[in-house]
Design a protein around this motif. Structure first.
Motif, PDB file in Angstrom:
ATOM      1  N   ASP A 120      12.620   9.388   2.822  1.00  0.00           N
ATOM      2  CA  ASP A 120      11.203   9.404   2.450  1.00  0.00           C
ATOM      3  C   ASP A 120      10.669   7.986   2.565  1.00  0.00           C
ATOM      4  OD1 ASP A 120       8.773  10.447   1.765  1.00  0.00           O
ATOM      5  OD2 ASP A 120       9.312  10.946  -0.306  1.00  0.00           O
ATOM      6  N   GLY A 121       9.372   7.863   2.878  1.00  0.00           N
ATOM      7  CA  GLY A 121       8.752   6.555   3.047  1.00  0.00           C
ATOM      8  C   GLY A 121       7.720   6.612   4.150  1.00  0.00           C
ATOM      9  N   PRO A 122       7.390   5.467   4.736  1.00  0.00           N
ATOM     10  CA  PRO A 122       6.412   5.457   5.823  1.00  0.00           C
ATOM     11  C   PRO A 122       6.895   6.351   6.967  1.00  0.00           C
ATOM     12  CG  PRO A 122       6.989   3.222   5.160  1.00  0.00           C
ATOM     13  CD  PRO A 122       7.934   4.135   4.460  1.00  0.00           C
ATOM     14  N   GLN A 123       5.966   7.015   7.592  1.00  0.00           N
ATOM     15  CA  GLN A 123       6.299   7.994   8.629  1.00  0.00           C
ATOM     16  C   GLN A 123       7.204   7.379   9.712  1.00  0.00           C
ATOM     17  OE1 GLN A 123       4.399   8.050  11.911  1.00  0.00           O
ATOM     18  NE2 GLN A 123       5.875   9.612  12.563  1.00  0.00           N
ATOM     19  N   GLU A 124       6.941   6.105  10.079  1.00  0.00           N
ATOM     20  CA  GLU A 124       7.729   5.479  11.155  1.00  0.00           C
ATOM     21  C   GLU A 124       9.185   5.288  10.758  1.00  0.00           C
ATOM     22  OE1 GLU A 124       4.978   4.243   9.805  1.00  0.00           O
ATOM     23  OE2 GLU A 124       3.603   3.429  11.321  1.00  0.00           O
ATOM     24  N   TRP A 125       9.445   5.250   9.441  1.00  0.00           N
ATOM     25  CA  TRP A 125      10.806   4.990   8.967  1.00  0.00           C
ATOM     26  C   TRP A 125      11.637   6.267   8.820  1.00  0.00           C
ATOM     27  CZ3 TRP A 125      12.950   0.697   5.553  1.00  0.00           C
ATOM     28  CH2 TRP A 125      12.371  -0.546   5.870  1.00  0.00           C
ATOM     29  N   PRO A 141       0.842  -1.192   0.000  1.00  0.00           N
ATOM     30  CA  PRO A 141       0.000   0.000   0.000  1.00  0.00           C
ATOM     31  C   PRO A 141       0.876   1.241   0.000  1.00  0.00           C
ATOM     32  CG  PRO A 141       0.064  -0.987   2.192  1.00  0.00           C
ATOM     33  CD  PRO A 141       0.817  -1.895   1.281  1.00  0.00           C
ATOM     34  N   PRO A 142       0.373   2.394  -0.506  1.00  0.00           N
ATOM     35  CA  PRO A 142       1.178   3.616  -0.454  1.00  0.00           C
ATOM     36  C   PRO A 142       1.363   4.066   0.988  1.00  0.00           C
ATOM     37  CG  PRO A 142      -0.946   3.998  -1.547  1.00  0.00           C
ATOM     38  CD  PRO A 142      -0.929   2.593  -1.115  1.00  0.00           C
ATOM     39  N   PRO A 143       2.459   4.733   1.376  1.00  0.00           N
ATOM     40  CA  PRO A 143       3.592   5.007   0.496  1.00  0.00           C
ATOM     41  C   PRO A 143       4.380   3.728   0.256  1.00  0.00           C
ATOM     42  CG  PRO A 143       4.058   5.787   2.713  1.00  0.00           C
ATOM     43  CD  PRO A 143       2.636   5.302   2.716  1.00  0.00           C
ATOM     44  N   SER A 144       4.573   3.424  -1.012  1.00  0.00           N
ATOM     45  CA  SER A 144       5.010   2.095  -1.398  1.00  0.00           C
ATOM     46  C   SER A 144       6.510   2.005  -1.634  1.00  0.00           C
ATOM     47  CB  SER A 144       4.273   1.688  -2.660  1.00  0.00           C
ATOM     48  OG  SER A 144       4.615   2.591  -3.683  1.00  0.00           O
ATOM     49  N   GLY A 145       7.262   2.647  -0.800  1.00  0.00           N
ATOM     50  CA  GLY A 145       8.693   2.508  -0.967  1.00  0.00           C
ATOM     51  C   GLY A 145       9.459   3.401  -0.030  1.00  0.00           C
ATOM     52  N   PHE A 146      10.770   3.400  -0.224  1.00  0.00           N
ATOM     53  CA  PHE A 146      11.668   4.113   0.671  1.00  0.00           C
ATOM     54  C   PHE A 146      12.710   4.836  -0.164  1.00  0.00           C
ATOM     55  CE2 PHE A 146      10.686  -0.181   2.300  1.00  0.00           C
ATOM     56  CZ  PHE A 146       9.837   0.171   3.320  1.00  0.00           C
ATOM     57  N   ASP A 147      13.038   6.047   0.239  1.00  0.00           N
ATOM     58  CA  ASP A 147      14.205   6.740  -0.314  1.00  0.00           C
ATOM     59  C   ASP A 147      15.265   6.769   0.767  1.00  0.00           C
ATOM     60  OD1 ASP A 147      12.704   7.185  -2.537  1.00  0.00           O
ATOM     61  OD2 ASP A 147      12.736   9.377  -2.409  1.00  0.00           O
ATOM     62  N   MET A 148      16.444   6.297   0.423  1.00  0.00           N
ATOM     63  CA  MET A 148      17.543   6.222   1.379  1.00  0.00           C
ATOM     64  C   MET A 148      18.661   7.152   0.946  1.00  0.00           C
ATOM     65  SD  MET A 148      16.687   3.683   3.392  1.00  0.00           S
ATOM     66  CE  MET A 148      15.713   2.160   3.363  1.00  0.00           C
ATOM     67  N   LYS A 149      19.084   7.994   1.833  1.00  0.00           N
ATOM     68  CA  LYS A 149      20.291   8.782   1.580  1.00  0.00           C
ATOM     69  C   LYS A 149      21.484   7.951   2.070  1.00  0.00           C
ATOM     70  CE  LYS A 149      22.647  13.064   2.062  1.00  0.00           C
ATOM     71  NZ  LYS A 149      22.645  14.049   1.012  1.00  0.00           N
ATOM     72  N   VAL A 150      22.487   7.817   1.233  1.00  0.00           N
ATOM     73  CA  VAL A 150      23.658   7.024   1.596  1.00  0.00           C
ATOM     74  C   VAL A 150      24.601   7.912   2.403  1.00  0.00           C
ATOM     75  CG1 VAL A 150      25.535   5.594   0.745  1.00  0.00           C
ATOM     76  CG2 VAL A 150      23.369   5.684  -0.519  1.00  0.00           C
ATOM     77  N   LEU A 151      24.702   7.643   3.693  1.00  0.00           N
ATOM     78  CA  LEU A 151      25.521   8.488   4.568  1.00  0.00           C
ATOM     79  C   LEU A 151      26.983   8.078   4.546  1.00  0.00           C
ATOM     80  CD1 LEU A 151      23.367   8.914   7.811  1.00  0.00           C
ATOM     81  CD2 LEU A 151      23.434  10.355   5.775  1.00  0.00           C
ATOM     82  N   GLU A 152      27.224   6.770   4.418  1.00  0.00           N
ATOM     83  CA  GLU A 152      28.608   6.301   4.534  1.00  0.00           C
ATOM     84  C   GLU A 152      28.759   4.994   3.767  1.00  0.00           C
ATOM     85  OE1 GLU A 152      29.813   5.925   8.638  1.00  0.00           O
ATOM     86  OE2 GLU A 152      31.747   5.052   8.081  1.00  0.00           O
ATOM     87  N   THR A 153      29.865   4.885   3.051  1.00  0.00           N
ATOM     88  CA  THR A 153      30.223   3.608   2.421  1.00  0.00           C
ATOM     89  C   THR A 153      31.710   3.399   2.630  1.00  0.00           C
ATOM     90  OG1 THR A 153      30.573   4.722   0.309  1.00  0.00           O
ATOM     91  CG2 THR A 153      28.447   3.631   0.615  1.00  0.00           C
ATOM     92  N   GLN A 154      32.028   2.319   3.300  1.00  0.00           N
ATOM     93  CA  GLN A 154      33.426   1.976   3.555  1.00  0.00           C
ATOM     94  C   GLN A 154      33.652   0.630   2.877  1.00  0.00           C
ATOM     95  OE1 GLN A 154      35.288   4.105   5.463  1.00  0.00           O
ATOM     96  NE2 GLN A 154      37.130   2.907   5.042  1.00  0.00           N
ATOM     97  N   PRO A 155      34.394   0.595   1.758  1.00  0.00           N
ATOM     98  CA  PRO A 155      34.474  -0.651   0.984  1.00  0.00           C
ATOM     99  C   PRO A 155      34.796  -1.873   1.840  1.00  0.00           C
ATOM    100  CG  PRO A 155      35.426   1.116  -0.286  1.00  0.00           C
ATOM    101  CD  PRO A 155      35.076   1.700   1.071  1.00  0.00           C
ATOM    102  N   ALA A 156      33.986  -2.914   1.651  1.00  0.00           N
ATOM    103  CA  ALA A 156      34.142  -4.211   2.327  1.00  0.00           C
ATOM    104  C   ALA A 156      33.943  -4.134   3.834  1.00  0.00           C
ATOM    105  CB  ALA A 156      35.496  -4.834   2.001  1.00  0.00           C
ATOM    106  N   GLU A 157      33.493  -2.985   4.344  1.00  0.00           N
ATOM    107  CA  GLU A 157      33.349  -2.855   5.800  1.00  0.00           C
ATOM    108  C   GLU A 157      31.986  -2.341   6.271  1.00  0.00           C
ATOM    109  OE1 GLU A 157      36.381  -0.620   7.723  1.00  0.00           O
ATOM    110  OE2 GLU A 157      37.994  -1.896   6.958  1.00  0.00           O
ATOM    111  N   ARG A 158      31.476  -1.298   5.629  1.00  0.00           N
ATOM    112  CA  ARG A 158      30.304  -0.652   6.226  1.00  0.00           C
ATOM    113  C   ARG A 158      29.496   0.087   5.170  1.00  0.00           C
ATOM    114  NH1 ARG A 158      32.831   2.629   9.419  1.00  0.00           N
ATOM    115  NH2 ARG A 158      32.971   0.961  10.948  1.00  0.00           N
TER     116      ARG A 158
END
Lengths: 150, 150
Positions: B77-82, B53-70
């Motif tokens: 954006d998405g359900p209010q609880e998220w 049901p709508p809202p039928s998805g999530f928008d994620m901002k990528v805060l951190e990417t550490q290759p092979a680690e994190r």
């Protein structure tokens, strides 16, 4: 204090789910085949796992059983992190589903073992669902392996 | 504030798991086929679910990417609880496994939707494991259905 939470829906009656949570045959059909004891309120159930390192199981004191509604256990023996924690199954009906709200409450710290147990509980609750819907669950030692910790 | 925690072990290198968490092809192979955007730090990823049901998805901002680690995302954006919660994948090597410690952190309340998401995350992490180990995951819309909430 931190909790493990899960929700599954099973296409069956609350009575059938309740039976799978309170009878030894039922419990042995979805969690571990090596289950013994007494699933009624006041009883103690022994769950054992052949492939796990010692201590290789859990003793649960049954604190409360409300037919078709609720089962509450307290861990009285097992891994140190589990002792004193409580495991709760709350049953309700929605549409054609019996909804199981599951919680494993009262962990002192979010240790890595808790991360593991959270995922493992999810696979066992899916085994409970499968047992009731198809007649065949995936209890240990035939449980879904999720990692090097089994 | 309450968190969802999981741990799975995947028989592969941390690099392979990292790729499945940071490339659109990888993410579409285990979470939802309808994935778009940019999985690198600073980017935003759009995850969409046709059957929800709508809202039928999530928008994620990528805060951190550490290759092979994190990998660390924040839900923008998405359900209010998220919204405002964070999703973290920590990778380490143990034996022949890459261990994924997963957390979905910062839920304000342990609402029933959180119970559902906890179980659903477990099935998606098992889909991630299956994708990497066998080449075929179970992303939406072919994901494992766990209840009347899908």
């Amino acid at each position: 204090m931190v909790d493990i939470l899960h929700r599954v829906g099973i296409t069956s009656s609350p009575d059938d789910v309740y039976a799978a949570l309170t009878t030894i045959d039922g419990l042995a059909g979805w969690w571990t085949q090596d289950t013994a004891g007494d699933g009624d309120a006041g009883g103690v159930i022994q769950f054992r796992f052949q492939n796990a390192p010692p201590p290789s199981g859990f003793d649960m004191k049954v604190l409360e059983t409300q037919p078709a509604e609720r089962v509450l256990w307290e861990v009285v023996d097992g891994p140190q992190e589990w002792i004193g924690t409580q495991i709760r199954f709350e049953l309700t009906q929605e549409d054609d589903f019996t909804i199981v709200l599951f919680s494993h409450e009262g962990w002192k710290e979010p240790v890595k073992f808790m991360y593991h147990c959270s995922t493992k509980w999810a696979t066992f609750l899916m085994s409970l669902k499968r047992l009731i819907e198809t007649g065949k669950g995936e209890p240990a030692p035939h449980d879904v392996k999720i990692s090097n910790w089994h």
